[in-house]
Motif scaffolding. Structure first.
Motif, PDB file in Angstrom:
ATOM      1  N   ALA A 146       6.687  13.247   4.340  1.00 15.13           N
ATOM      2  CA  ALA A 146       7.084  13.671   2.996  1.00 15.13           C
ATOM      3  C   ALA A 146       8.543  14.104   2.989  1.00 15.13           C
ATOM      4  CB  ALA A 146       6.200  14.808   2.519  1.00 15.13           C
ATOM      5  N   TYR A 147       9.322  13.501   2.102  1.00 14.04           N
ATOM      6  CA  TYR A 147      10.726  13.870   1.921  1.00 14.04           C
ATOM      7  C   TYR A 147      10.780  15.037   0.928  1.00 14.04           C
ATOM      8  CZ  TYR A 147      12.354   9.492   4.175  1.00 14.04           C
ATOM      9  OH  TYR A 147      12.630   8.472   5.063  1.00 14.04           O
ATOM     10  N   THR A 148      10.256  16.184   1.352  1.00 18.95           N
ATOM     11  CA  THR A 148      10.105  17.320   0.444  1.00 18.95           C
ATOM     12  C   THR A 148      11.431  17.917   0.015  1.00 18.95           C
ATOM     13  OG1 THR A 148       9.852  18.773   2.360  1.00 18.95           O
ATOM     14  CG2 THR A 148       7.834  17.906   1.365  1.00 18.95           C
ATOM     15  N   GLU A 149      12.507  17.606   0.724  1.00 18.07           N
ATOM     16  CA  GLU A 149      13.815  18.177   0.385  1.00 18.07           C
ATOM     17  C   GLU A 149      14.457  17.522  -0.816  1.00 18.07           C
ATOM     18  OE1 GLU A 149      14.299  14.576   2.759  1.00 18.07           O
ATOM     19  OE2 GLU A 149      13.143  16.400   3.116  1.00 18.07           O
ATOM     20  N   GLY A 150      13.873  16.438  -1.322  1.00 16.47           N
ATOM     21  CA  GLY A 150      14.421  15.769  -2.498  1.00 16.47           C
ATOM     22  C   GLY A 150      15.807  15.214  -2.248  1.00 16.47           C
ATOM     23  N   VAL A 151      16.761  15.569  -3.114  1.00 18.12           N
ATOM     24  CA  VAL A 151      18.122  15.024  -2.997  1.00 18.12           C
ATOM     25  C   VAL A 151      19.003  15.856  -2.076  1.00 18.12           C
ATOM     26  CG1 VAL A 151      18.025  13.959  -5.276  1.00 18.12           C
ATOM     27  CG2 VAL A 151      18.942  16.284  -5.037  1.00 18.12           C
ATOM     28  N   PHE A 152      18.416  16.841  -1.408  1.00 21.38           N
ATOM     29  CA  PHE A 152      19.230  17.756  -0.596  1.00 21.38           C
ATOM     30  C   PHE A 152      19.098  17.412   0.885  1.00 21.38           C
ATOM     31  CE2 PHE A 152      18.512  19.942  -4.564  1.00 21.38           C
ATOM     32  CZ  PHE A 152      19.779  20.418  -4.869  1.00 21.38           C
ATOM     33  N   ILE A 153      19.923  16.457   1.314  1.00 18.26           N
ATOM     34  CA  ILE A 153      20.056  16.142   2.728  1.00 18.26           C
ATOM     35  C   ILE A 153      21.532  16.304   3.101  1.00 18.26           C
ATOM     36  CG2 ILE A 153      18.150  14.502   2.632  1.00 18.26           C
ATOM     37  CD1 ILE A 153      20.283  12.252   2.925  1.00 18.26           C
ATOM     38  N   GLY A 154      21.816  16.324   4.398  1.00 24.99           N
ATOM     39  CA  GLY A 154      23.205  16.404   4.844  1.00 24.99           C
ATOM     40  C   GLY A 154      23.908  17.622   4.306  1.00 24.99           C
ATOM     41  N   TYR A 155      25.169  17.455   3.934  1.00 26.43           N
ATOM     42  CA  TYR A 155      25.954  18.596   3.456  1.00 26.43           C
ATOM     43  C   TYR A 155      25.360  19.210   2.205  1.00 26.43           C
ATOM     44  CZ  TYR A 155      28.131  15.203   0.217  1.00 26.43           C
ATOM     45  OH  TYR A 155      28.366  14.259  -0.754  1.00 26.43           O
ATOM     46  N   ARG A 156      24.672  18.418   1.389  1.00 23.90           N
ATOM     47  CA  ARG A 156      24.020  18.967   0.202  1.00 23.90           C
ATOM     48  C   ARG A 156      22.998  20.036   0.599  1.00 23.90           C
ATOM     49  NH1 ARG A 156      25.136  13.559  -0.679  1.00 23.90           N
ATOM     50  NH2 ARG A 156      25.550  12.885  -2.823  1.00 23.90           N
ATOM     51  N   ALA A 157      22.256  19.753   1.676  1.00 26.52           N
ATOM     52  CA  ALA A 157      21.236  20.693   2.126  1.00 26.52           C
ATOM     53  C   ALA A 157      21.856  21.908   2.810  1.00 26.52           C
ATOM     54  CB  ALA A 157      20.272  19.998   3.085  1.00 26.52           C
ATOM     55  N   TRP A 158      22.888  21.700   3.610  1.00 35.67           N
ATOM     56  CA  TRP A 158      23.554  22.827   4.267  1.00 35.67           C
ATOM     57  C   TRP A 158      24.087  23.817   3.234  1.00 35.67           C
ATOM     58  CZ3 TRP A 158      23.987  24.078   9.426  1.00 35.67           C
ATOM     59  CH2 TRP A 158      23.566  23.120  10.348  1.00 35.67           C
ATOM     60  N   GLU A 159      24.698  23.291   2.168  1.00 38.13           N
ATOM     61  CA  GLU A 159      25.250  24.188   1.150  1.00 38.13           C
ATOM     62  C   GLU A 159      24.152  24.869   0.344  1.00 38.13           C
ATOM     63  OE1 GLU A 159      29.749  23.000   0.371  1.00 38.13           O
ATOM     64  OE2 GLU A 159      28.374  22.167  -1.114  1.00 38.13           O
ATOM     65  N   LYS A 160      23.090  24.153   0.044  1.00 37.92           N
ATOM     66  CA  LYS A 160      21.999  24.774  -0.701  1.00 37.92           C
ATOM     67  C   LYS A 160      21.381  25.917   0.093  1.00 37.92           C
ATOM     68  CE  LYS A 160      17.542  23.915  -2.923  1.00 37.92           C
ATOM     69  NZ  LYS A 160      16.420  22.977  -3.151  1.00 37.92           N
ATOM     70  N   ALA A 161      21.281  25.742   1.417  1.00 36.09           N
ATOM     71  CA  ALA A 161      20.683  26.768   2.278  1.00 36.09           C
ATOM     72  C   ALA A 161      21.670  27.872   2.641  1.00 36.09           C
ATOM     73  CB  ALA A 161      20.154  26.122   3.555  1.00 36.09           C
ATOM     74  N   HIS A 162      22.927  27.734   2.184  1.00 37.04           N
ATOM     75  CA  HIS A 162      23.986  28.705   2.480  1.00 37.04           C
ATOM     76  C   HIS A 162      24.154  28.883   3.996  1.00 37.04           C
ATOM     77  CE1 HIS A 162      24.128  29.669  -1.776  1.00 37.04           C
ATOM     78  NE2 HIS A 162      22.827  29.910  -1.755  1.00 37.04           N
ATOM     79  N   ARG A 163      24.149  27.745   4.692  1.00 38.13           N
ATOM     80  CA  ARG A 163      24.356  27.752   6.133  1.00 38.13           C
ATOM     81  C   ARG A 163      25.669  27.063   6.459  1.00 38.13           C
ATOM     82  NH1 ARG A 163      18.236  25.784   7.891  1.00 38.13           N
ATOM     83  NH2 ARG A 163      17.128  27.464   6.785  1.00 38.13           N
ATOM     84  N   THR A 164      26.303  27.545   7.498  1.00 34.99           N
ATOM     85  CA  THR A 164      27.595  26.996   7.908  1.00 34.99           C
ATOM     86  C   THR A 164      27.407  26.150   9.156  1.00 34.99           C
ATOM     87  OG1 THR A 164      28.743  28.932   7.043  1.00 34.99           O
ATOM     88  CG2 THR A 164      29.946  27.539   8.603  1.00 34.99           C
ATOM     89  N   PRO A 165      27.677  24.848   9.071  1.00 33.70           N
ATOM     90  CA  PRO A 165      27.520  24.003  10.254  1.00 33.70           C
ATOM     91  C   PRO A 165      28.654  24.235  11.247  1.00 33.70           C
ATOM     92  CG  PRO A 165      28.440  22.718   8.465  1.00 33.70           C
ATOM     93  CD  PRO A 165      28.138  24.083   7.890  1.00 33.70           C
ATOM     94  N   VAL A 166      28.499  23.690  12.422  1.00 31.25           N
ATOM     95  CA  VAL A 166      29.558  23.787  13.426  1.00 31.25           C
ATOM     96  C   VAL A 166      30.791  23.020  12.963  1.00 31.25           C
ATOM     97  CG1 VAL A 166      30.183  23.208  15.799  1.00 31.25           C
ATOM     98  CG2 VAL A 166      27.898  24.105  15.292  1.00 31.25           C
ATOM     99  N   HIS A 167      30.562  21.793  12.480  1.00 29.52           N
ATOM    100  CA  HIS A 167      31.659  20.975  11.966  1.00 29.52           C
ATOM    101  C   HIS A 167      31.191  20.307  10.676  1.00 29.52           C
ATOM    102  CE1 HIS A 167      34.109  21.622  15.487  1.00 29.52           C
ATOM    103  NE2 HIS A 167      33.138  21.207  16.270  1.00 29.52           N
ATOM    104  N   PRO A 168      31.871  20.554   9.553  1.00 26.14           N
ATOM    105  CA  PRO A 168      31.381  20.072   8.259  1.00 26.14           C
ATOM    106  C   PRO A 168      31.657  18.595   8.028  1.00 26.14           C
ATOM    107  CG  PRO A 168      33.443  21.245   7.983  1.00 26.14           C
ATOM    108  CD  PRO A 168      33.067  21.393   9.421  1.00 26.14           C
ATOM    109  N   PHE A 169      30.949  18.045   7.102  1.00 23.09           N
ATOM    110  CA  PHE A 169      31.160  16.678   6.640  1.00 23.09           C
ATOM    111  C   PHE A 169      32.625  16.483   6.244  1.00 23.09           C
ATOM    112  CE2 PHE A 169      31.337  13.670   3.054  1.00 23.09           C
ATOM    113  CZ  PHE A 169      30.707  12.557   3.606  1.00 23.09           C
ATOM    114  N   GLY A 170      33.224  15.401   6.714  1.00 27.10           N
ATOM    115  CA  GLY A 170      34.610  15.093   6.379  1.00 27.10           C
ATOM    116  C   GLY A 170      35.640  15.702   7.304  1.00 27.10           C
TER     117      GLY A 170
END
Length: 807
Positions: free
Chosen positions: A666-690
């Motif tokens: 189940a793709y329960t996250e909907g449209v929130f994958i990748g950087y979209r999901a990181w920002e929605k979860a208010h989490r800071t990745p080690v190295h961001p998209f781009g």
């Protein structure tokens, strides 16, 4: 031209009987469709990509240009470069007699655990679509067809043949279908490959809605639809689901089974005709149908494959960290460390494999670029605990015999691998006559000690080393359900022989061949494998630390292996295999000026990143990777890449699940994958998209908006010429009613070059689709009016200037 093609197609179709039509829709072997001389149709040949064109022979004695991985190509953020790659691949395809390239892969990086992500481009649908369109346009400009794959939602490998991916309509449209739609719209591909998996209860090879109503209906796709290999399951369901060609042959759900379905009334012949039309249209486009001019009559000018492979590699390298300008290398001595520096990992595992005529390792590249005496080398830690193919130090040939023991054919086997299909068997050899294949030759060790030999494949084998038979038995498959186990499974250790460096020994691996009963194609697939003597890892790491301590700069090359990133399985974690993390820590403790080269096709965790001076991501860099690395480390060229996917720890990653539950994922996250999901979860990745650094600095001076056209002025504020990737993100300034949207999303980008102190302007056109969402009630695109902020910068986390836009 179009009218001429359609006339020729209809004329040819009218001259075919039912049996010929249905035979055309089924592969005649692993890679081709049958010729039909009665209508002037030559056999259509397909071949795997996407980093090269292997051709119909899976062997190192038929070499191909090996380009950097698709993640590397996407990291260039350069559709024009992707177009040039496509032109080269068309050139390679024509050289090998290939009409259709089975590429590009445009599935998304939904979870960082996806084992085949190196073969796809990005987590972002817009970036994927732009790079993919450039690639397709380039290949087809050379008169060779493409098959954009895997349609759709083939975003992981676990249970890939059976998994039912449950994807909401909005996520399907805005994310997973979006790259396919963009490529169909902007590149008009001549083919699409449907995936193994099921989407929302319907297998993709029978998915009438997504293939006939969306792909062909709404988008206007007029090419042919081929199954992934062995994916087609049901004759009637596949044809009515829009599948034109069932591969591989000769045993498929089409051919005789399809003719029978028409004759007994389950299908109408007119339904078959529609599929045949599309195949004949493809044949006309690629020049395989008589009396009609192909789509391309004058191929583009020849491309230097080695030079382009080197350029793509250095343009793709992403400089993640560069403290105190550790790179480019300063004058002085360099200690190069890591098994992957000597034995380069240039591409990912699985069907994307090609065999280059040469490979430039990091050790080769730096040895050629640095002054004599400046470079030393230490193994440090070997990430690969698995046996590798019998390549280094082996000289092998394959000897084919019949049941009486008579030799009926021979062929060289330069990498210890045998992967033959019917038309690829050595001259004089047929599946019916073939009884045994012996890989035989000489191995000259480069190290003294206990050497391990093993077997990759299934069935009866006899393994002999230096006159001693170590194995004479039947090797059973690890997974009876996977038809590709013999090709993609792990080698099994079967012998340990103590050998002396420089002293040749005879080796022999004999396989008893039997015509398979339950596989759809006849193939011979096995390999001799080998591993050099292993030493205590602590000793190797200590030696590497001493080498680093004695040098001005330490360069450590770490890598994933084929058992970490390959077709057929997903990853369990994001850690580097073996003791490589320990190696980096030890080297960094010995020399603070440590540069780490990360040789991986998709994200890995870098727990020591704050302890080293620089981190350079080289992906799987292709055959010229070592030369490109020397270009970048010495400063002859700057690293040009930007991350096409977020890099972070597995514990923090918002979307990770790749394992189905009760057959469904189940793709329960909907449209929130990748950087979209990181920002929605208010989490800071080690190295961001781009993200990606260069060897100069950039100042963002101004941004202007006219309609939906964004103009950005930047200035090179550093001391070197350079290239910048200007990234434009779109952010709604107010949250409206449902549906929920990401905080921001990539709306466009452009590359710009400038010398020190120079300013330059780029223009980015924001497409209408960037302002639209999929309405799951009315089942259509909805343009969301209102105010947005245009955010321009160097990554999604490094946004420099903004402007307002109201639509």
């Amino acid at each position: 031209m179009r009218a001429e093609v359609e006339t020729a197609v209809e004329t040819a179709l009218g001259r075919l009987g039912l049996d010929a039509k249905t035979r055309l829709l089924a592969g005649q072997d692993l890679w081709s469709l049958p010729e039909l001389p009665e209508i002037g149709l030559r056999s259509l040949v397909m071949s795997d990509g996407p980093v090269g064109v292997r051709g119909v022979r899976w062997t190192a004695d038929d070499p191909s240009v090996a380009l950097p991985s698709p993640t590397a190509l996407a990291a260039t953020w350069d559709p024009e470069l992707a177009h040039r790659v496509g032109v080269l691949l068309a050139q390679e395809a024509r050289r090998k007699g290939v009409h259709v390239l089975l590429a590009p892969t445009v599935n998304l990086h939904r979870s960082p655990l996806g084992g085949r992500h190196f073969e796809a481009y990005s987590e972002d649908p817009h970036l994927t679509g732009v790079i993919g369109a450039g690639y397709v346009n380039g290949v087809q400009s050379g008169g060779v067809g493409t098959t954009v794959k895997h349609f759709v939602a083939n975003d992981a490998e676990t249970d890939r043949f059976t998994v039912n991916n449950l994807v909401g309509e909005r996520a399907l449209r805005e994310l997973y279908l979006a790259p396919f739609e963009a490529i169909v719209t902007n590149a008009r591909p001549w083919g699409v490959m449907t995936a193994y998996n099921t989407v929302n209860g319907t297998t993709m090879t029978e998915n009438h809605h997504l293939v006939n109503e969306v792909l062909r209906g709404a988008w206007g796709f007029d090419g042919f639809n081929v199954s992934d290999w062995t994916a087609a399951r049901d004759t009637v369901g596949a044809l009515r689901g829009g599948l034109d060609v069932a591969m591989p042959g000769p045993r498929t759900v089409y051919g005789e089974a399809l003719a029978e379905a028409v004759r007994d009334g389950r299908l109408d012949e007119s339904e078959v005709d529609e599929a045949v039309r599309r195949v004949l249209r493809l044949a006309a486009r690629v020049g395989a149908l008589a009396d009609v001019e192909p789509a391309v009559t004058r191929p583009p000018a020849p491309v230097d494959g080695e030079a382009l492979a080197r350029e793509v590699a250095r343009r793709s390298f992403v400089l993640l960290r560069n403290e105190d300008r550790a790179l480019p290398l300063r004058p002085g001595t360099v200690a190069l460390i890591g098994a992957a520096a000597r034995d380069a990992r240039i591409l990912g595992g699985g069907s994307a494999t090609v065999f280059p005529a040469r490979t430039v390792s990091p050790l080769d590249g730096l040895a050629a670029a640095l002054p004599e005496g400046a470079l030393s080398y230490a193994v440090g830690a070997d990430p690969d605990t698995e046996l590798a193919f019998a390549d280094q130090g082996f000289t092998l040939r394959a000897v084919c015999r019949d049941a009486a023991g008579a030799v009926i054919g021979t062929r060289s086997a330069p990498s210890g691998q045998i992967r033959w299909t019917g038309p690829d068997l050595p001259a004089g050899v047929t599946p019916e006559r073939l009884h045994t294949i012996e890989l035989t030759g000489v191995f000259t060790p480069r190290e003294s000690g206990p050497h391990t030999f093993g077997i990759k494949g299934t069935g009866p084998f006899v393994l002999t080393v230096a006159g001693t038979t170590y194995y004479d038995d039947v090797q059973q498959p690890a997974d009876d359900t996977d038809p590709f186990e013999a090709s993609f499974g792990s080698p099994v250790p079967r012998a340990e022989a103590r050998l002396t460096a420089g002293e040749p020994v005879e080796v022999s691996l004999t396989h008893v061949f039997a015509l398979p009963e339950n596989v759809p194609f006849k193939a011979v697939s096995f390999a001799l494998a080998h591993q050099e003597p292993t030493r205590d890892p602590d000793e190797l790491i200590a030696e590497a630390a001493e080498a680093a301590r004695a040098a001005d700069t330490a360069v450590v090359v770490v890598a994933t292996t084929e058992r970490v990133e390959s077709e057929g399985f997903d990853r369990k974690d994001l850690r580097l295999p073996g003791r490589q993390d320990d190696l980096v820590r030890a080297v960094a403790a010995a020399n603070p000026n440590t540069v780490v080269i990360v040789n991986a096709g998709s994200p890995v965790e870098l727990p020591w990143r704050e302890d080293v001076a620089a981190v350079l991501l080289t992906w799987f860099p292709g055959q010229e990777g070592g030369a490109a690395l020397a270009d970048v480390l010495t400063g002859a060229h700057e690293p040009g890449g930007r991350l096409p996917t977020t890099w972070g720890s597995l514990d923090e990653a918002p979307v990770t699940e790749v394992t189905p539950t009760d057959g469904a994922l189940a793709y329960t996250e909907g449209v929130f994958i990748g950087y979209r999901a990181w920002e929605k979860a208010h989490r800071t990745p080690v190295h961001p998209f781009g993200h990606g650094l260069g060897y100069t600095d950039w100042t963002y001076e101004a941004v202007g908006v006219t309609g939906t056209t964004v103009t950005v002025r930047v200035r090179n504020s550093g001391a070197r010429p350079g290239r910048e990737v200007v990234q434009v993100y779109l952010a709604p300034t107010a949250t409206g009613p449902a549906p929920e949207r990401p905080a921001r999303w990539l709306a466009g980008f452009a590359g710009v070059e400038a010398g020190p102190g120079e300013s330059a302007e780029v223009t980015v056109e924001i497409p209408d689709r960037a302002f639209e969402v999929w309405d799951e009630v009315d089942h259509r695109w909805s343009f969301v009016k209102g105010s947005y902020e245009i955010q321009v910068g160097r990554s999604i986390a490094d946004r420099r200037i903004t402007a307002a836009i109201t639509v």
